[in-house]
Structure formats: C-alpha cells, structure tokens
Motif scaffolding. Sequence first.
Motif, PDB file in Angstrom:
ATOM      1  N   ARG A   1       0.709  -1.336  -0.017  1.00 52.49           N
ATOM      2  CA  ARG A   1       0.070   0.116  -0.150  1.00 52.49           C
ATOM      3  C   ARG A   1       0.924   1.372  -0.032  1.00 52.49           C
ATOM      4  NH1 ARG A   1      -5.560  -0.214   3.502  1.00 52.49           N
ATOM      5  NH2 ARG A   1      -5.854   1.345   2.039  1.00 52.49           N
ATOM      6  N   HIS A   2       2.260   1.251   0.188  1.00 53.17           N
ATOM      7  CA  HIS A   2       3.063   2.297   0.026  1.00 53.17           C
ATOM      8  C   HIS A   2       2.568   3.480   0.699  1.00 53.17           C
ATOM      9  CE1 HIS A   2       3.162  -0.217  -3.815  1.00 53.17           C
ATOM     10  NE2 HIS A   2       4.400  -0.718  -3.215  1.00 53.17           N
ATOM     11  N   PRO A   3       2.482   3.620   1.923  1.00 59.48           N
ATOM     12  CA  PRO A   3       1.906   4.862   2.684  1.00 59.48           C
ATOM     13  C   PRO A   3       2.569   6.006   2.631  1.00 59.48           C
ATOM     14  CG  PRO A   3       2.644   3.410   4.248  1.00 59.48           C
ATOM     15  CD  PRO A   3       2.771   2.433   2.976  1.00 59.48           C
ATOM     16  N   PHE A   4       3.768   6.021   2.966  1.00 64.79           N
ATOM     17  CA  PHE A   4       4.512   7.482   2.685  1.00 64.79           C
ATOM     18  C   PHE A   4       4.296   7.730   1.297  1.00 64.79           C
ATOM     19  CE2 PHE A   4       8.216   9.862   1.753  1.00 64.79           C
ATOM     20  CZ  PHE A   4       8.215  10.877   2.885  1.00 64.79           C
ATOM     21  N   GLU A   5       4.875   7.134   0.430  1.00 68.27           N
ATOM     22  CA  GLU A   5       4.688   7.474  -1.150  1.00 68.27           C
ATOM     23  C   GLU A   5       3.461   7.912  -1.622  1.00 68.27           C
ATOM     24  OE1 GLU A   5       8.019   4.630  -0.101  1.00 68.27           O
ATOM     25  OE2 GLU A   5       5.802   4.480   0.059  1.00 68.27           O
ATOM     26  N   THR A   6       2.583   6.959  -1.082  1.00 67.54           N
ATOM     27  CA  THR A   6       0.912   7.515  -1.687  1.00 67.54           C
ATOM     28  C   THR A   6       0.491   8.957  -0.919  1.00 67.54           C
ATOM     29  OG1 THR A   6       0.269   5.011  -1.908  1.00 67.54           O
ATOM     30  CG2 THR A   6      -1.518   6.825  -1.545  1.00 67.54           C
ATOM     31  N   LEU A   7       0.828   8.876   0.323  1.00 66.43           N
ATOM     32  CA  LEU A   7       0.244  10.268   1.019  1.00 66.43           C
ATOM     33  C   LEU A   7       1.107  11.393   0.370  1.00 66.43           C
ATOM     34  CD1 LEU A   7      -0.238   8.927   4.784  1.00 66.43           C
ATOM     35  CD2 LEU A   7      -2.076   9.931   3.061  1.00 66.43           C
ATOM     36  N   THR A   8       2.410  11.264   0.022  1.00 71.37           N
ATOM     37  CA  THR A   8       3.102  12.348  -0.524  1.00 71.37           C
ATOM     38  C   THR A   8       2.753  12.480  -2.204  1.00 71.37           C
ATOM     39  OG1 THR A   8       5.431  11.662   0.467  1.00 71.37           O
ATOM     40  CG2 THR A   8       5.494  12.991  -1.377  1.00 71.37           C
ATOM     41  N   PHE A   9       2.478  11.470  -2.657  1.00 76.33           N
ATOM     42  CA  PHE A   9       1.682  11.753  -3.933  1.00 76.33           C
ATOM     43  C   PHE A   9       0.318  12.736  -3.956  1.00 76.33           C
ATOM     44  CE2 PHE A   9      -1.879  10.281  -6.856  1.00 76.33           C
ATOM     45  CZ  PHE A   9      -1.522  10.961  -8.004  1.00 76.33           C
ATOM     46  N   TRP A  10      -0.337  12.319  -2.934  1.00 80.64           N
ATOM     47  CA  TRP A  10      -1.690  12.972  -2.647  1.00 80.64           C
ATOM     48  C   TRP A  10      -1.457  14.604  -2.253  1.00 80.64           C
ATOM     49  CZ3 TRP A  10      -4.036   8.558   0.188  1.00 80.64           C
ATOM     50  CH2 TRP A  10      -4.754   7.621  -0.563  1.00 80.64           C
ATOM     51  N   GLY A  11      -0.156  14.782  -1.796  1.00 81.19           N
ATOM     52  CA  GLY A  11      -0.002  16.013  -1.319  1.00 81.19           C
ATOM     53  C   GLY A  11      -0.211  16.577   0.072  1.00 81.19           C
ATOM     54  N   LEU A  12      -0.148  15.446   0.804  1.00 80.28           N
ATOM     55  CA  LEU A  12      -0.444  15.699   2.473  1.00 80.28           C
ATOM     56  C   LEU A  12       0.871  16.625   2.890  1.00 80.28           C
ATOM     57  CD1 LEU A  12      -1.840  15.146   4.869  1.00 80.28           C
ATOM     58  CD2 LEU A  12      -0.406  13.463   5.367  1.00 80.28           C
ATOM     59  N   THR A  13       0.355  17.598   3.886  1.00 78.72           N
ATOM     60  CA  THR A  13       1.237  18.571   4.232  1.00 78.72           C
ATOM     61  C   THR A  13       0.990  18.796   5.883  1.00 78.72           C
ATOM     62  OG1 THR A  13      -0.063  20.326   3.601  1.00 78.72           O
ATOM     63  CG2 THR A  13       1.813  19.836   2.252  1.00 78.72           C
ATOM     64  N   PRO A  14       2.154  19.158   6.547  1.00 83.57           N
ATOM     65  CA  PRO A  14       1.860  19.256   7.866  1.00 83.57           C
ATOM     66  C   PRO A  14       0.947  20.363   8.448  1.00 83.57           C
ATOM     67  CG  PRO A  14       4.334  19.407   7.457  1.00 83.57           C
ATOM     68  CD  PRO A  14       3.485  19.246   5.729  1.00 83.57           C
TER      69      PRO A  14
END
Length: 275
Positions: free
Chosen positions: A74-87
Amino acid sequence: MRLLALAVTAALALPATAFAQTLPALPSLDETPAQRTARRAAMTPPVLQEDAALQAAVASPTRPAADTARDVHRHPFETLTFWGLTPGSTVVEIEPGRAGWWRNILEPYAAATGGTYVPVNRPLDGMGVADGAADMIVVARAFHNWHRSGRTEPYMAAFFKALKPGGVLAVEQHRSVDGLNPDQTAPTGYMPESYVIRAALAAGFVLDARSELNANPKDDHDHPYGVWTLPPTRVSAPRESVATDRPTPLTEAERAAFDAIGESDRMTLRFRKPA
C-alpha cells in the motif's frame, strides 16, 4: 525512507457525453491497451520533499504489526506524498473502518504537526468540518459499495462542499479493466477507473494527477470470491448469500496462487477542487 517511483500524469480531458440517469455516460478514456501501456511507461515522478513527521508516523512502533506488514503493498509514505499531504492539514477520512489502516498514520501525523484528523462514517449526516474547511479528503476502497447503494453522487457533492478551494480529494480504489459495466464489477469490489473519474468531474472536481504507484500487474481482477479472495481478507470458500461466489472452496494450490498475487491492482488518483 526509500521512496518508490511515483508515476503520474496531468489530468485527462474526457469527451463530452450525454447523461445517463444523473451522471455522464461512461467514458472510454479513448485508450487502447497499447496506448494505456505507453502512457503508464511515459509517466514521470513528481519532485518529492521529505516529511520527517510523516516518516515517523509510518515507522511508528505503535502501528499494529498487521498494518505495517501491508506497507509493501500500500506504500503509505509514497501514496500520501503523491496526494500532497502537508503538515498542519485538516484531513477528513471517509469510512476509515474498524481496523483504521490509514487512520493509524493520519491521526498521529495530524497530532504531531498541528493538523486535524476527522473520521467520517456517514457523510450525508455531516462531514465533521465546516463547509470549505478541509484540506484533504481521503477515500480508500469504497466506490464499489457506494455504486451499489446509489451513494456515489451525493457523497461526491458532500466532499466538494467540505473541501477548501484548491483542496484535494485523494482516492485509492480496487481497479477493474476499464470499459466494463460498473454494475457488474462493483459486486466483485473492483471499479473502472473511468467511473471514478467521471463521478468526480460531475461533482465539479478536476483530475490533478493519476499514479501507477499501487498498480499490481499480477492481478487479473477475476477471482472466485471477488477482490476479497486476495490478501489481506483471503476469502477461501463461498460466503452465505453472496450469489456471485463460486460454489466450491479453494484448493490448497489455488489458495497459494492467490496469495502469491498479493493485494489488488489499484488506481491512485488526486482530484482538486478548483481554486
């Protein structure tokens, strides 16, 4: 953390079509299998920025072992980075489920970065945030259920209303072969990528990017008990009252073969509410 290549493209322009019921007729995306293969091969990864807080949330020892075992699929870090999650983001997750796979990352990440995590199980009863307040709405593996119960259109409208201008609708969904009838694929857990795209466009979103990050070419999408034949659910015998299930259980050899496929082939999409 090692980053996997995130293959993305810019939004596709879908052809104008007549309406079927209240949503546009299913588009074909104007691609042959060969063209689709070429498009995916030509995708280039975005420029990524390391997010130490997100890395820490993914690597946290408080995550259940069963969750971390699925990271390879499920590649959580990469997927959330792709979606553009920011602090500091306000993130709404739709139907997080009892296991809370995404919640176990998103909630501590929000707490660590001064953001807000909001789980929502019944969007039509309220989105848990004020209109126009959410930075991101996460939808994971749910469109097959919504299509069967007629909830796709009202849910998408609720998501659009809850997001800020420029906010992101992040989608992960079991993906069928495109061009199939969603009425037939939904009971198996899979949905055509074009179905999800047209539903989002009809609600007012724009398609910001598509990724093959969570694609699985081993998955032929045709299993005795739908997508639930595959890990992690691993259904191995017909379920009571599920008419589409094969009437006989898996043999040991079949069980091993389905386990070897891994988790499902999935679309990973990023939609944006126009600013």
